[in-house]
Design a protein around this motif. Structure first.
Motif, short mmCIF file in Angstrom:
data_model
loop_
_atom_site.label_atom_id
_atom_site.label_comp_id
_atom_site.label_asym_id
_atom_site.label_seq_id
_atom_site.Cartn_x
_atom_site.Cartn_y
_atom_site.Cartn_z
N ALA A 1 -15.34 -4.69 5.04
CA ALA A 1 -14.59 -4.31 3.83
C ALA A 1 -13.53 -5.37 3.52
O ALA A 1 -13.35 -5.77 2.37
N LEU A 2 -12.84 -5.84 4.55
CA LEU A 2 -11.81 -6.86 4.33
C LEU A 2 -12.43 -8.17 3.85
O LEU A 2 -11.96 -8.79 2.89
N PHE A 3 -13.53 -8.59 4.50
CA PHE A 3 -14.17 -9.84 4.09
C PHE A 3 -14.68 -9.75 2.65
O PHE A 3 -14.63 -10.72 1.91
N LEU A 4 -15.15 -8.57 2.29
CA LEU A 4 -15.64 -8.37 0.92
C LEU A 4 -14.51 -8.61 -0.08
O LEU A 4 -14.69 -9.26 -1.12
N VAL A 5 -13.33 -8.10 0.26
CA VAL A 5 -12.18 -8.27 -0.63
C VAL A 5 -11.73 -9.74 -0.68
O VAL A 5 -11.17 -10.20 -1.67
N GLY B 1 -20.07 2.25 1.55
CA GLY B 1 -18.79 1.63 1.93
C GLY B 1 -18.50 0.39 1.11
O GLY B 1 -17.38 0.18 0.63
N VAL B 2 -19.53 -0.44 0.91
CA VAL B 2 -19.38 -1.66 0.10
C VAL B 2 -19.01 -1.30 -1.34
O VAL B 2 -18.09 -1.88 -1.94
N LEU B 3 -19.73 -0.31 -1.87
CA LEU B 3 -19.50 0.11 -3.25
C LEU B 3 -18.06 0.62 -3.42
O LEU B 3 -17.36 0.23 -4.37
N ALA B 4 -17.62 1.46 -2.51
CA ALA B 4 -16.26 2.02 -2.59
C ALA B 4 -15.22 0.90 -2.50
O ALA B 4 -14.23 0.89 -3.24
N THR B 5 -15.47 -0.05 -1.60
CA THR B 5 -14.54 -1.18 -1.43
C THR B 5 -14.43 -1.97 -2.74
O THR B 5 -13.33 -2.29 -3.20
N LEU B 6 -15.59 -2.27 -3.33
CA LEU B 6 -15.60 -3.10 -4.54
C LEU B 6 -14.94 -2.37 -5.72
O LEU B 6 -14.20 -2.99 -6.50
N VAL C 1 -12.61 -0.02 -5.67
CA VAL C 1 -11.14 0.03 -5.52
C VAL C 1 -10.54 -1.36 -5.65
O VAL C 1 -9.47 -1.53 -6.25
N TRP C 2 -11.23 -2.39 -5.15
CA TRP C 2 -10.72 -3.76 -5.32
C TRP C 2 -10.66 -4.12 -6.81
O TRP C 2 -9.68 -4.70 -7.27
N TYR C 3 -11.70 -3.75 -7.57
CA TYR C 3 -11.75 -4.07 -9.00
C TYR C 3 -10.59 -3.43 -9.75
O TYR C 3 -10.02 -4.01 -10.66
N ARG C 4 -10.23 -2.20 -9.32
CA ARG C 4 -9.17 -1.48 -10.03
C ARG C 4 -7.78 -1.93 -9.58
O ARG C 4 -6.86 -2.00 -10.37
N ARG C 5 -7.59 -2.24 -8.29
CA ARG C 5 -6.25 -2.51 -7.76
C ARG C 5 -5.98 -3.97 -7.44
O ARG C 5 -4.83 -4.37 -7.32
N ARG C 6 -7.03 -4.75 -7.20
CA ARG C 6 -6.89 -6.17 -6.85
C ARG C 6 -5.92 -6.37 -5.68
O ARG C 6 -5.05 -7.24 -5.71
N SER C 7 -6.02 -5.54 -4.68
CA SER C 7 -5.16 -5.66 -3.51
C SER C 7 -6.03 -5.78 -2.26
O SER C 7 -7.26 -5.69 -2.35
N LEU C 8 -5.41 -5.99 -1.10
CA LEU C 8 -6.19 -6.12 0.14
C LEU C 8 -6.34 -4.79 0.88
O LEU C 8 -7.38 -4.49 1.43
N GLY C 9 -5.28 -4.01 0.92
CA GLY C 9 -5.24 -2.84 1.79
C GLY C 9 -6.06 -1.66 1.32
O GLY C 9 -6.92 -1.15 2.06
N TRP C 10 -5.83 -1.21 0.08
CA TRP C 10 -6.48 0.02 -0.39
C TRP C 10 -8.01 -0.07 -0.44
O TRP C 10 -8.71 0.89 -0.08
N PRO C 11 -8.56 -1.21 -0.88
CA PRO C 11 -10.03 -1.28 -0.86
C PRO C 11 -10.60 -1.11 0.54
O PRO C 11 -11.65 -0.49 0.72
N VAL C 12 -9.89 -1.64 1.55
CA VAL C 12 -10.39 -1.51 2.93
C VAL C 12 -10.33 -0.04 3.37
O VAL C 12 -11.28 0.49 3.96
#
Lengths: 240, 114
Positions: free
Chosen positions: A178-182, B79-84, B86-97
């Motif tokens: 998940a971190l690497f993906l970000v 898991g990948v989908l959820a990460t992406l 949340v990343w798209y909406r927040r552009r942060s490191l922590g919450w997407p993980v």
């Protein structure tokens, strides 16, 4: 998290600690496994912990212990372990443009694992120069400490932990992908970059599936870089 | 542990440190030689490409689930989908993980229910 810029150099290390926190999800369960396996191979808990402290190189520690326990010649075990770690050679130069002349960087290179590199490669260019050393120190120390303590925990109580919470050991490591993906997602800025990164991801997955996880990393990276060099889309995106 | 084993461990530790350190020193010398040039520009092209590609490769190997069955791949995909998302909406490191691990964990837990 990334939006919360640190306002003073003294706070930079705290920011590093906070941003490296997701690494723990991957580090601790693997470190516990290492501690457990090292003890099963005949080492004491302190010896296992010392190996994690001094070598600090994830998969190659498993290889080293496996080869020693299997009776392989020591020189061969050392050579194979170092061969596995050769991929780390490209990490330092990739960070060099953002490092100042502080001598501390030389010591901190001990903490330059795959995961810490991925995080630092993304984050250091965004930080003011005065905060980079502090940030990296915080991030690298957290990761290193978690690896050492995880090993000790695994060596002392790994059996009990794995029996008590078997699912936790399966779920927490997902923090790493998940971190690497970000870290990878923001680099998909054009078709050319996206394709090259996808090739790298795909080849690495294939290598891992056929059992060549560690050698698969440099091979996959080389395939991605080759793809980026050879494939061009027209018209080129302006930011390339 | 025998003395030979300790020597082997120390050699491995020193070798690993040098693998991480020496290329950095080489690059720092190169950057100093090209004083005034932008750091990224001073880096060989192949090297600046390999950095992001290595991160992508580490992502690739970490995406392969421990359990290579449908549940493992489904949990990874969700898991990948959820990460992406949340990343798209927040552009942060922590919450997407956090979102990714939670989604992945939910699938694993639901699959483990009798």
């Amino acid at each position: 998290m990334i939006d919360q810029a640190t306002s003073a150099p003294s706070r930079a290390w705290l920011s590093g600690v906070r941003e490296a926190f997701p690494l723990l999800g991957g580090y601790v369960p693997v470190a516990i496994s290492f501690g457990l396996i090292a003890v099963q191979a005949g080492l004491t808990a302190w010896e296992a912990t010392l190996i994690s402290t001094l070598i600090y190189a994830g998969a190659s520690q498993f290889l080293l212990i496996g080869m020693i326990a299997g009776g392989a010649p020591l020189w061969l075990a050392v050579a194979m372990t170092l061969l596995l770690n050769v991929r780390h050679a490209v990490y330092g130069p990739n960070l060099a443009p953002w490092l100042d002349r502080s001598r501390w960087w030389l010591v901190l290179m001990h903490g330059l694992t795959d995961q810490v590199f991925a995080l630092a490669h993304h984050r250091l260019p965004q930080l003011p120069e005065a905060q980079r050393l502090g940030w990296f120190t915080g991030a690298a120390l957290l990761a290193w400490t978690s690896w050492i303590l995880g090993t000790l925990l695994g060596a002392l109580a790994g059996d009990w932990l794995m029996a008590r919470w078997p699912l936790l050991g399966e779920i927490l490591p997902f923090a790493l992908p998940a971190l690497f993906l970000v870290l990878v997602a923001p680099r998909c800025t054009s078709k050319r970059w996206s394709l090259a990164l996808m090739i790298s991801i795909g080849v690495a997955m294939l290598c891992s599936l056929v059992g060549y996880t560690n050698i698969g990393i440099p091979i996959a990276a080389a395939c991605g870089a080759l793809c980026f060099t050879l494939v061009r889309f027209t018209p080129e995106a302006p930011h390339e | 542990m025998s003395n030979d084993l300790w020597l082997a461990l120390l050699a491995t530790a020193l070798g690993t440190l040098l693998i991480r350190l020496l290329p950095l020193l080489w690059m720092q010398r190169r950057l100093r030689r090209l004083d005034g040039a932008d750091g990224i520009e001073a880096m060989p092209r192949w090297l600046s490409l390999l950095g992001p590609m290595m991160v992508a490769a580490v992502l690739g190997v970490s995406l392969v689930p421990d359990r290579l069955d449908a549940i493992g791949w489904l949990a990874t995909g969700i898991g990948v989908l959820a990460t992406l998302v949340v990343w798209y909406r927040r552009r942060s490191l922590g919450w997407p993980v956090v979102a990714g691990v939670t989604a992945f964990g939910l699938v694993e837990v639901l699959a483990a229910l009798p």
